[in-house]
Design a protein around this motif. Structure first.
Motif, mmCIF file in Angstrom:
data_model
loop_
_atom_site.group_PDB
_atom_site.id
_atom_site.type_symbol
_atom_site.label_atom_id
_atom_site.label_comp_id
_atom_site.label_asym_id
_atom_site.label_seq_id
_atom_site.Cartn_x
_atom_site.Cartn_y
_atom_site.Cartn_z
ATOM 1 N N LEU A 59 0.829 -1.204 0.000
ATOM 2 C CA LEU A 59 0.000 0.000 0.000
ATOM 3 C C LEU A 59 0.864 1.255 0.000
ATOM 4 O O LEU A 59 0.633 2.190 -0.776
ATOM 5 C CB LEU A 59 -0.925 -0.007 1.216
ATOM 6 C CG LEU A 59 -1.809 1.226 1.420
ATOM 7 C CD1 LEU A 59 -2.750 1.416 0.239
ATOM 8 C CD2 LEU A 59 -2.603 1.102 2.719
ATOM 9 N N GLY A 60 1.853 1.272 0.872
ATOM 10 C CA GLY A 60 2.741 2.434 0.931
ATOM 11 C C GLY A 60 3.515 2.645 -0.361
ATOM 12 O O GLY A 60 3.664 3.785 -0.833
ATOM 13 N N SER A 61 3.978 1.553 -0.968
ATOM 14 C CA SER A 61 4.733 1.651 -2.223
ATOM 15 C C SER A 61 3.858 2.192 -3.346
ATOM 16 O O SER A 61 4.310 3.003 -4.168
ATOM 17 C CB SER A 61 5.291 0.276 -2.610
ATOM 18 O OG SER A 61 6.152 -0.221 -1.609
ATOM 19 N N GLY A 62 2.593 1.746 -3.395
ATOM 20 C CA GLY A 62 1.683 2.226 -4.432
ATOM 21 C C GLY A 62 1.412 3.717 -4.308
ATOM 22 O O GLY A 62 1.402 4.443 -5.314
ATOM 23 N N ILE A 63 1.187 4.183 -3.087
ATOM 24 C CA ILE A 63 0.938 5.612 -2.869
ATOM 25 C C ILE A 63 2.161 6.435 -3.257
ATOM 26 O O ILE A 63 2.051 7.493 -3.900
ATOM 27 C CB ILE A 63 0.547 5.863 -1.399
ATOM 28 C CG1 ILE A 63 -0.797 5.184 -1.093
ATOM 29 C CG2 ILE A 63 0.458 7.360 -1.118
ATOM 30 C CD1 ILE A 63 -1.213 5.272 0.355
ATOM 31 N N LEU A 64 3.353 5.957 -2.885
ATOM 32 C CA LEU A 64 4.582 6.670 -3.236
ATOM 33 C C LEU A 64 4.803 6.686 -4.747
ATOM 34 O O LEU A 64 5.287 7.682 -5.310
ATOM 35 C CB LEU A 64 5.779 6.015 -2.539
ATOM 36 C CG LEU A 64 5.860 6.210 -1.019
ATOM 37 C CD1 LEU A 64 7.043 5.433 -0.444
ATOM 38 C CD2 LEU A 64 5.974 7.694 -0.669
ATOM 39 N N LEU A 65 4.425 5.588 -5.423
ATOM 40 C CA LEU A 65 4.563 5.531 -6.875
ATOM 41 C C LEU A 65 3.674 6.564 -7.545
ATOM 42 O O LEU A 65 4.114 7.289 -8.455
ATOM 43 C CB LEU A 65 4.215 4.130 -7.376
ATOM 44 C CG LEU A 65 4.213 3.940 -8.900
ATOM 45 C CD1 LEU A 65 5.598 4.210 -9.462
ATOM 46 C CD2 LEU A 65 3.737 2.540 -9.269
ATOM 47 N N VAL A 66 2.409 6.648 -7.109
ATOM 48 C CA VAL A 66 1.485 7.632 -7.680
ATOM 49 C C VAL A 66 2.002 9.050 -7.427
ATOM 50 O O VAL A 66 1.962 9.919 -8.310
ATOM 51 C CB VAL A 66 0.078 7.454 -7.090
ATOM 52 C CG1 VAL A 66 -0.851 8.584 -7.543
ATOM 53 C CG2 VAL A 66 -0.513 6.108 -7.500
ATOM 54 N N LEU A 67 2.505 9.283 -6.217
ATOM 55 C CA LEU A 67 3.046 10.596 -5.879
ATOM 56 C C LEU A 67 4.267 10.927 -6.744
ATOM 57 O O LEU A 67 4.410 12.061 -7.234
ATOM 58 C CB LEU A 67 3.423 10.634 -4.401
ATOM 59 C CG LEU A 67 3.993 11.955 -3.868
ATOM 60 C CD1 LEU A 67 2.972 13.079 -4.032
ATOM 61 C CD2 LEU A 67 4.397 11.824 -2.409
ATOM 62 N N ALA A 68 5.151 9.938 -6.947
ATOM 63 C CA ALA A 68 6.351 10.160 -7.756
ATOM 64 C C ALA A 68 5.996 10.486 -9.200
ATOM 65 O O ALA A 68 6.572 11.403 -9.809
ATOM 66 C CB ALA A 68 7.251 8.925 -7.687
ATOM 67 N N VAL A 69 5.033 9.739 -9.762
ATOM 68 C CA VAL A 69 4.599 10.008 -11.140
ATOM 69 C C VAL A 69 3.988 11.403 -11.230
ATOM 70 O O VAL A 69 4.200 12.138 -12.204
ATOM 71 C CB VAL A 69 3.602 8.937 -11.612
ATOM 72 C CG1 VAL A 69 3.028 9.301 -12.979
ATOM 73 C CG2 VAL A 69 4.276 7.570 -11.678
ATOM 74 N N GLY A 70 3.219 11.786 -10.208
ATOM 75 C CA GLY A 70 2.625 13.117 -10.190
ATOM 76 C C GLY A 70 3.672 14.222 -10.186
ATOM 77 O O GLY A 70 3.507 15.257 -10.843
#
Length: 395
Positions: free
Chosen positions: A204-215
């Protein structure tokens, strides 16, 4: 392995479960009515604007509500097991619609996101409907977790690849909000499939960080995030909408300025009929009305969750919980944005905001939930088998 039997349900609990469908339908119709009233008030600005009359906007919304209620009625009588069985075909159709978003002349961008297609003069957002298809597909994979499926491949691997494909397409199109929702569906699948929390939480944490990084890699999204972190420095720019939203909510006070008396709707607050309709309601009807609406959404999610809890099988539990999660999280994201607690992201307010795609998604979801309730288990009993962190929920 030990078995924990939870059977605290008394006669009152059984009675509540029996009329939960009526409660869910009542909450839905109440939210739809509030949306029609709010939209009629907000659309008055178009009398002085480019669209000349508010009647065209109201007619479209009435049409979407009518069509949505018909779909709600139809899906309430379609056995959700049949939908689960054909979920891969439905998801394939959703994938095809996704691809149309990138076809010139058919797909078009809205606020930097290529997530819309034009069909017969109407704009459709495929990601709204694919959320339902993905929920059904995950339920099918949950059912087949002990076997093997396509090309002798593990259902877990198939699920990971397909969900990853849709999330990747959403990120390419610039729709980071829905990519996060799709990822939350996958996390829910992992939980119901019995994965340990020590695996789920890092995922869950990795997915949120991935979305944030892409943003952060997208200039438009990065500027929105920077504006959110310091709204006072960009009041006339990317923070304009949220700043005007806060002004509207603050102007309403406890009881509001009166229905139709909003000042912010007079072209001060963009998207006041869609993503930012809630602040206009707060300005006109006040804090008490907004708290009442929040209470309606809370009641809706709890009732939908209750129906899902008493689904006759794990497929029903997965589908019902997924749809409840999607509507609940979308509501939370919208309210978070308009109150300045979350960065600006285009999420309409379920059942209330103007627009057809999300409204159809919500009403079809209600129909599926009603069908799950009609097939509820006659025995109100939950059995949880647990071995360490591994869970198996039996209904």
């Amino acid at each position: 392995m030990h078995r924990l039997d939870l059977d605290p349900f008394n006669q009152k609990t059984k009675k509540f479960s029996q009329f939960s469908s009526l409660l869910l339908l009542g909450l839905t119709l109440t939210l739809l009515s509030i949306g029609i009233i709010a939209l009629f008030s907000v659309s008055g600005k178009f009398v002085l604007g480019k669209e000349s009359l508010a009647s065209s906007l109201m007619f479209r919304q009435f049409l979407w509500v009518f069509v949505g209620l018909i779909f709600c009625f139809i899906f309430s009588f379609i056995d959700y097991h049949r939908l689960v069985e054909h979920s891969f075909f439905l998801l394939s159709c959703g994938f095809f619609l996704f691809l149309l978003c990138f076809v010139p002349g058919i797909g078009h961008k809205v606020h930097g996101s290529s997530r819309w297609i034009s069909i017969g003069g109407f704009s459709v957002e495929p990601s709204e409907f694919t959320k339902i298809f993905l929920s059904l597909f995950l339920a099918q994979m949950l059912k087949k977790k002990k076997g093997r499926d396509l090309l002798y491949t593990s259902p877990k691997l198939i699920t990971f690849l397909i969900v990853g494909l849709f999330i990747a397409l959403l990120m390419i199109s610039g729709d980071l909000g829905h990519s996060l929702l799709y990822f939350l569906l996958y996390v829910l699948y992992l939980y119901l499939d019995g994965f340990a929390l020590k695996f789920i939480l890092p995922t869950l944490g990795s997915g949120i960080l991935l979305v944030l990084a892409v943003g952060l890699l997208m200039p438009e999204r990065r500027s929105r995030l920077m504006a959110f972190l310091d709204m006072g420095q960009d009041i006339e720019g990317k923070a304009y909408q949220q700043w005007q939203s806060l002004i509207a909510l603050g102007s309403g006070g406890l009881t509001g300025l009166g229905l139709g008396n909003s000042r912010q709707k007079m072209f001060y607050l963009p998207e006041s009929t869609t993503d930012f309709i809630f602040p206009i309601i707060g300005e006109e009807l006040g804090l008490l009305a907004t708290l009442f609406i929040v209470g309606l959404y809370l009641g809706f999610v709890l009732t939908a969750g209750w129906i899902s809890l008493f689904a006759p099988d794990k497929e029903g539990l997965m589908v019902g919980t997924s749809l409840s999660l999607l509507i609940g999280m979308q509501t939370l994201f919208n309210l978070g944005v308009v109150t300045g607690l979350l960065p600006n992201k285009g999420f309409p307010l379920p059942f209330i905001s103007y627009g057809g795609s999300n409204l159809l998604f919500c009403l079809i979801s209600v129909g599926i939930l009603l069908n799950i309730q009609r097939q509820r288990s006659p025995e109100f009993r939950i059995s949880i088998e647990q071995k360490g962190a591994q869970r198996s929920i039996n209904l």
